[in-house]
Design an enzyme around this catalytic site. Sequence first.
Site, PDB file in Angstrom:
ATOM      1  N   SER A 233       0.809  -1.220   0.000  1.00  0.00           N
ATOM      2  CA  SER A 233       0.000   0.000   0.000  1.00  0.00           C
ATOM      3  C   SER A 233       0.844   1.273   0.000  1.00  0.00           C
ATOM      4  CB  SER A 233      -0.944   0.019   1.203  1.00  0.00           C
ATOM      5  OG  SER A 233      -0.231   0.208   2.421  1.00  0.00           O
TER       6      SER A 233
ATOM      7  N   LYS B 254       0.995   4.992   6.780  1.00  0.00           N
ATOM      8  CA  LYS B 254       0.439   5.868   5.755  1.00  0.00           C
ATOM      9  C   LYS B 254       1.196   7.196   5.773  1.00  0.00           C
ATOM     10  CE  LYS B 254      -2.717   2.761   5.013  1.00  0.00           C
ATOM     11  NZ  LYS B 254      -2.639   1.899   3.809  1.00  0.00           N
TER      12      LYS B 254
END
Length: 279
Positions: free
Chosen positions: A39, A100
Amino acid sequence: MAEQKPGWWRTLGGWAATIGIFFLFQSAVARPYYIPSGSMMPALRTGDRLVASKFPYGFSQASLMIHGKDIAKTRLFGRTPERGDIVIVVRRGDGEDLIKRVIGLPGDTVEVRHGQVVLNGKAVPRVPDGHAMIPVDAAVPCNEGPLAAFRRPGPDGKPYCQLPLFRETLPNGASYDVVDLGDTVLPNGYLSPGDEYGPITVPAGQLFLMGDNRDQSADSRFGSDELGLGGPVPIETIAGRAEFVTHSFNGEGSWFNPLSYVTAIRGERSFTSLRPQHH
């Protein structure tokens, strides 16, 4: 003359002190993390091991090695992360640690249009930056979903995951590469559900986070039922800042052959910085 403690008691006390120091260090100073997904490509690959510092944003329950899923709102020596920082965040609901990038700060209006981030009404500049040349291996097979269309032979004849890159620059000058498959023509007509989002305003004390692999990241754009972050996240759920990759494995090691882990190390990944460039 004072009675000496039995040897086993001294040994137990020594082990308890060692474990306590280990727990304190990883909760207050730095902690290693393992990357299980793509990701955050291209900055991070499946199989990477990194170190995250725990003190840049202050300390909360999320800083602890064992923190649970319900993070208290208390934070000591708190400081707001900067746009572009890669952070460890505790996902509300299950307590999973995710990684993230910080995109929106408290008070920002965030939206995504055709895959491009728009902050406070202004499109975040981004320009094509070639293609990532990620070697295909057991950890990054590049054969799942839309990625399969980008598995191609490189100049050396070996297979690579040649993903389209875009250089994104946030208002504070933080610059980094993102992968956006939506800007390419795919044979299966792939369309990312995260390419259209918002606008929303980030509440006070919260952050908007996104993964660099924009079409394959469950982040603030997605609800908890989609394994996303459910919108902006409270700053107290931030567990630390990613600093650098210590080492990386290509997934081809075997417990039955410990020496295979030596050949499975991706040497070029060691000590790769995870801090954004600034312009």
